[in-house]
Design a protein around this motif. Structure first.
Motif, mmCIF file in Angstrom:
data_model
loop_
_atom_site.group_PDB
_atom_site.id
_atom_site.type_symbol
_atom_site.label_atom_id
_atom_site.label_comp_id
_atom_site.label_asym_id
_atom_site.label_seq_id
_atom_site.Cartn_x
_atom_site.Cartn_y
_atom_site.Cartn_z
ATOM 1 N N LYS A 24 39.434 25.318 31.790
ATOM 2 C CA LYS A 24 40.039 25.065 33.098
ATOM 3 C C LYS A 24 39.192 25.624 34.234
ATOM 4 O O LYS A 24 39.160 25.055 35.321
ATOM 5 C CB LYS A 24 41.452 25.649 33.146
ATOM 6 N N THR A 25 38.511 26.716 33.967
ATOM 7 C CA THR A 25 37.618 27.268 34.991
ATOM 8 C C THR A 25 36.404 26.371 35.180
ATOM 9 O O THR A 25 36.057 26.011 36.307
ATOM 10 C CB THR A 25 37.174 28.695 34.617
ATOM 11 N N MET A 26 35.764 26.007 34.103
ATOM 12 C CA MET A 26 34.539 25.210 34.211
ATOM 13 C C MET A 26 34.792 23.839 34.822
ATOM 14 O O MET A 26 33.921 23.305 35.513
ATOM 15 C CB MET A 26 33.847 25.117 32.851
ATOM 16 N N ARG A 27 35.990 23.290 34.601
ATOM 17 C CA ARG A 27 36.321 22.005 35.236
ATOM 18 C C ARG A 27 36.302 22.118 36.758
ATOM 19 O O ARG A 27 36.057 21.138 37.450
ATOM 20 C CB ARG A 27 37.688 21.511 34.766
ATOM 21 N N GLN A 28 36.577 23.308 37.272
ATOM 22 C CA GLN A 28 36.613 23.511 38.718
ATOM 23 C C GLN A 28 35.239 23.747 39.336
ATOM 24 O O GLN A 28 35.089 23.724 40.555
ATOM 25 C CB GLN A 28 37.522 24.701 39.065
ATOM 26 N N LEU A 29 34.219 23.970 38.517
ATOM 27 C CA LEU A 29 32.896 24.330 39.014
ATOM 28 C C LEU A 29 31.951 23.134 39.061
ATOM 29 O O LEU A 29 31.997 22.264 38.198
ATOM 30 C CB LEU A 29 32.295 25.437 38.146
ATOM 31 N N SER A 30 31.075 23.144 40.029
ATOM 32 C CA SER A 30 30.056 22.097 40.167
ATOM 33 C C SER A 30 28.837 22.431 39.313
ATOM 34 O O SER A 30 28.712 23.547 38.794
ATOM 35 C CB SER A 30 29.628 21.987 41.632
ATOM 36 N N ASP A 31 27.916 21.472 39.214
ATOM 37 C CA ASP A 31 26.654 21.706 38.512
ATOM 38 C C ASP A 31 25.911 22.896 39.103
ATOM 39 O O ASP A 31 25.296 23.675 38.377
ATOM 40 C CB ASP A 31 25.759 20.456 38.572
ATOM 41 N N GLU A 32 25.970 23.044 40.403
ATOM 42 C CA GLU A 32 25.272 24.158 41.057
ATOM 43 C C GLU A 32 25.991 25.483 40.800
ATOM 44 O O GLU A 32 25.355 26.511 40.552
ATOM 45 C CB GLU A 32 25.158 23.918 42.566
ATOM 46 N N GLU A 33 27.312 25.458 40.858
ATOM 47 C CA GLU A 33 28.082 26.699 40.723
ATOM 48 C C GLU A 33 27.958 27.328 39.343
ATOM 49 O O GLU A 33 28.048 28.557 39.224
ATOM 50 C CB GLU A 33 29.555 26.440 41.073
ATOM 51 N N ILE A 34 27.731 26.540 38.312
ATOM 52 C CA ILE A 34 27.614 27.128 36.964
ATOM 53 C C ILE A 34 26.378 28.018 36.853
ATOM 54 O O ILE A 34 26.283 28.831 35.940
ATOM 55 C CB ILE A 34 27.621 26.067 35.838
ATOM 56 N N HIS A 35 25.439 27.887 37.792
ATOM 57 C CA HIS A 35 24.200 28.682 37.757
ATOM 58 C C HIS A 35 24.233 29.880 38.711
ATOM 59 O O HIS A 35 23.281 30.654 38.745
ATOM 60 C CB HIS A 35 22.996 27.796 38.094
ATOM 61 N N TRP A 36 25.318 30.050 39.466
ATOM 62 C CA TRP A 36 25.394 31.146 40.442
ATOM 63 C C TRP A 36 25.539 32.489 39.731
ATOM 64 O O TRP A 36 26.280 32.621 38.763
ATOM 65 C CB TRP A 36 26.602 30.939 41.369
ATOM 66 N N SER A 37 24.803 33.477 40.226
ATOM 67 C CA SER A 37 25.023 34.860 39.787
ATOM 68 C C SER A 37 24.869 35.764 41.000
ATOM 69 O O SER A 37 24.120 35.459 41.928
ATOM 70 C CB SER A 37 24.068 35.271 38.669
ATOM 71 N N LEU A 38 25.566 36.877 40.970
ATOM 72 C CA LEU A 38 25.575 37.803 42.089
ATOM 73 C C LEU A 38 24.200 38.406 42.336
ATOM 74 O O LEU A 38 23.753 38.526 43.470
ATOM 75 C CB LEU A 38 26.606 38.913 41.838
ATOM 76 N N ASN A 39 23.521 38.788 41.249
ATOM 77 C CA ASN A 39 22.210 39.419 41.370
ATOM 78 C C ASN A 39 21.472 39.293 40.038
ATOM 79 O O ASN A 39 21.989 38.698 39.099
ATOM 80 C CB ASN A 39 22.369 40.896 41.791
ATOM 81 N N ALA A 41 20.976 41.390 37.722
ATOM 82 C CA ALA A 41 21.637 42.055 36.599
ATOM 83 C C ALA A 41 22.871 41.293 36.117
ATOM 84 O O ALA A 41 23.424 41.619 35.067
ATOM 85 C CB ALA A 41 22.037 43.479 37.003
ATOM 86 N N SER A 42 23.287 40.286 36.875
ATOM 87 C CA SER A 42 24.493 39.525 36.546
ATOM 88 C C SER A 42 24.149 38.236 35.818
ATOM 89 O O SER A 42 23.051 37.713 35.954
ATOM 90 C CB SER A 42 25.246 39.172 37.833
ATOM 91 N N ASN A 43 25.107 37.735 35.080
ATOM 92 C CA ASN A 43 24.942 36.470 34.371
ATOM 93 C C ASN A 43 25.726 35.364 35.056
ATOM 94 O O ASN A 43 26.824 35.594 35.557
ATOM 95 C CB ASN A 43 25.418 36.602 32.921
#
Length: 177
Positions: A24-39, A41-43
């Motif tokens: 349900k979370t991944m359905r809400q995310l775009s192709d770009e958003e799945i690659h976002w990380s804070l920094n 050290a983050s995944n």
């Protein structure tokens, strides 16, 4: 009621619930958003999914007969963000979960106290299942948290909305009476 078989049924339902939160979370995310990380050290969600899938393929393939850390697993490579699309992400996600669920369905009560190995360390099957449940719930929690941060006000809640606990309770009581 057979306790071992009931446990296997319940744990499959719990794994399904954990998977559903990720779905349900991944359905809400775009192709770009799945690659976002804070920094650094983050995944990203893509990296977390790649890691969870790699772990599942290693742990649940030949579950009763070989070490859960397979020699062909490239764990370090799981932390490289090279997933090209959301479609590829979903394929990896489903492959891991399908491997887990196929293995769980094949287990019986007689298997729960057998020994399996993870990195050479002995675990009862029951202990190995619980170990992986904690691991996957931890990572799916990360996926959900990232999704909530990215979507902000556009987040579609996965549980009881804030301020709706009493309404939900009454609905459930009515449904179950």
């Amino acid at each position: 009621m057979n306790l071992g078989n009931e446990y296997l049924k319940v744990v499959q339902e719990r794994f399904n619930n954990v998977k559903d939160l990720g779905d349900k979370t991944m359905r809400q995310l775009s192709d770009e958003e799945i690659h976002w990380s804070l920094n650094e050290a983050s995944n990203s969600v893509a990296i977390i999914v790649k890691h969870v899938s790699g772990n599942m393929m290693s742990r649940w393939s030949d579950f009763l007969t070989s070490d859960g850390e397979k020699s062909d697993r490239n764990r370090d490579g799981e932390f490289e963000d090279d997933i090209s699309s959301k479609q590829e992400l979903i394929r990896a996600w489903e492959k891991g979960w399908n491997t887990l669920f196929e293995t769980l369905k094949a287990l019986g009560e007689q298997d729960l106290l057998k020994s399996v190995y993870i990195r050479g360390e002995s675990h009862s099957v029951l202990e190995a299942i619980e170990r992986q449940m904690a691991h996957y719930a931890y990572h799916v929690g990360q996926i959900v948290y990232i999704g909530k941060q990215l979507k902000g006000e556009n987040w579609e809640t996965l549980s009881i909305p804030k301020g709706k606990s009493e309404e939900h309770l009454q609905k459930m009581l009515k449904k179950n009476s």
